[in-house]
Scaffold this motif. Structure first.
Motif, PDB file in Angstrom:
ATOM      1  N   UNK A 165      48.334  30.746  50.862  1.00 55.49           N
ATOM      2  CA  UNK A 165      47.526  29.504  50.938  1.00 55.49           C
ATOM      3  C   UNK A 165      45.930  29.596  50.855  1.00 55.49           C
ATOM      4  N   UNK A 166      45.355  29.151  49.771  1.00 55.40           N
ATOM      5  CA  UNK A 166      44.168  29.144  49.732  1.00 55.40           C
ATOM      6  C   UNK A 166      43.223  28.423  48.676  1.00 55.40           C
ATOM      7  N   UNK A 167      42.183  28.224  48.514  1.00 57.53           N
ATOM      8  CA  UNK A 167      41.394  27.640  47.666  1.00 57.53           C
ATOM      9  C   UNK A 167      40.980  28.396  46.340  1.00 57.53           C
ATOM     10  N   UNK A 168      41.012  28.169  45.078  1.00 56.13           N
ATOM     11  CA  UNK A 168      40.590  28.849  44.010  1.00 56.13           C
ATOM     12  C   UNK A 168      38.908  28.948  44.169  1.00 56.13           C
ATOM     13  N   UNK A 169      38.367  28.105  44.870  1.00 58.37           N
ATOM     14  CA  UNK A 169      36.776  28.097  44.970  1.00 58.37           C
ATOM     15  C   UNK A 169      36.446  29.136  46.132  1.00 58.37           C
ATOM     16  N   UNK A 170      37.366  29.703  46.562  1.00 60.50           N
ATOM     17  CA  UNK A 170      36.934  30.828  47.594  1.00 60.50           C
ATOM     18  C   UNK A 170      36.886  32.087  46.833  1.00 60.50           C
ATOM     19  N   UNK A 171      35.711  32.552  46.526  1.00 56.48           N
ATOM     20  CA  UNK A 171      35.502  33.673  45.360  1.00 56.48           C
ATOM     21  C   UNK A 171      35.981  34.946  46.310  1.00 56.48           C
TER      22      UNK A 171
END
Length: 362
Positions: free
Chosen positions: A63-69
């Motif tokens: 569970x995470x955001x693609x913007x979290x490089x």
């Protein structure tokens, strides 16, 4: 044609409609590989769509955001990912008209964040022997066709007409730029309108199925003459599989279903299927209701897929008639999947969109 099957995939947006179908398709055809799903579980992401994959040793959900490089870089390294398949996107034109900021943030900024992560790990770090960044895009980036215009090819100039298609066009250009500028091995696919299991019911086909089950009107924009090329989601997954195995880095491939239909024709066909499967005492087509057209509504999309056919042997396996009947049958059998989705937020949005709420009883 030489092919090589990826072994370790990171699938962004894997809890969404097309992403979840791809995960199931890939696991059924490539057991023993590794599939890691990264999904932010926004309104259209549904963990229940991946229930059949949960617990399999080759599957992992994050569970995470693609913007979290930093998160993406960590996953690429610790899972030794060789292929990133990028589905994650805000994708509904109507929502992009109402609130375009989310489309720029996810589709443009999010894609760029993924590209930066892939570059950092695969090009600046200890890269796998083979890597691939595959970007899943849409035919809407090409704009609108007149009735007699030839279908979109991979060299059709971009002419997006909605905030959604503009954001996807921008992300396509970023992917292409990272190949030509930095040497990242990328491919892009531009697909036509998908349909099939697990599709969020804001889209035309599932919306109409659920409205008929609830005795509500079937909202059709304008006069219903807007034409789309319909692609069953499993055929789309097959096309992506071929590109991952044999597509050339830096290339774009169109994936179509070869089934151009006007929106009204689609809904009438759906009503006929419902007449046979769930008769209601009167033809379901009586529920068709024409509503005010949306701004900038493209008249026609059509895909020329000859490049993918010639290069990689692609061909859609399902006719639209068979695929639509299978889709209706799936929704009739899977109330356990779609009933929890009909939340207050969704009902409120439909009410704003059509100026009345087709899901709430009067």
């Amino acid at each position: 044609m030489s092919t090589a099957t990826p072994e370790r995939l990171l699938v962004t947006g894997g809890a969404g409609f097309i992403g979840a179908n791809f995960v199931h398709y890939w696991l059924s055809r490539h057991p023993g590989g590794r599939v890691v799903v990264l999904d932010a579980l926004t309104y259209a992401g549904n963990r229940a769509s991946l229930a059949a994959a949960e617990g399999r040793p080759e599957f992992r959900f994050v569970h995470g955001d693609i913007r979290d490089q930093a998160l993406v870089e960590t996953l690429l390294r610790e899972e030794t990912i060789d292929t990133l398949v990028h589905f994650a996107a805000e994708s509904h034109v109507d929502r992009s008209i109402e609130g375009p900021d989310a489309f720029v943030n996810t589709n443009v900024v999010g894609t760029h964040s993924l590209l930066k992560a892939a570059r950092a790990v695969w090009l600046a770090g200890a890269a796998p022997a083979r890597h691939r960044f595959h970007h899943v895009s849409t035919d809407e980036v090409y704009g609108s066709l007149d009735a007699d215009d030839p279908a979109f090819t991979e060299t059709t100039p971009y002419a997006p007409n909605s905030p959604y298609s503009a954001s996807k066009a921008a992300s396509d250009h970023l992917v292409r730029a990272y190949h030509h500028t930095y040497g990242l091995e990328t491919t892009i696919s531009n697909c036509s309108n998908n349909y099939g299991p697990y599709q969020f019911p804001e889209k035309l086909i599932p919306l109409c199925i659920l409205n008929l089950l609830d005795g509500k009107p079937l909202p059709i924009y304008g006069d219903g003459s807007n034409v789309r090329d319909w692609l069953h989601v499993e055929d789309h997954c097959r096309g992506i599989e071929l590109i991952l195995q044999g597509g050339q880095p830096g290339e774009t491939y169109n994936i179509g279903g070869g089934a151009e239909r006007a929106n009204l024709q689609v809904v009438e066909s759906l009503c006929a299927i419902m007449d046979a499967l769930r008769p209601a005492g009167a033809p379901h087509a009586r529920a068709i209701t024409f509503v005010k057209d949306r701004p900038g509504h493209d008249r026609r999309y059509a895909i020329d897929e000859r490049k993918l056919r010639a290069a990689l042997g692609y061909a859609p396996a399902r006719s639209f008639e068979d695929g639509l009947r299978d889709t209706v049958t799936w929704y009739l059998a899977r109330q356990d999947w779609w009933k929890p989705i009909l939340s207050g937020e969704y009902r409120e949005w439909v009410g704003r969109q059509y100026a009345w709420n087709p899901l709430v009883a009067e």
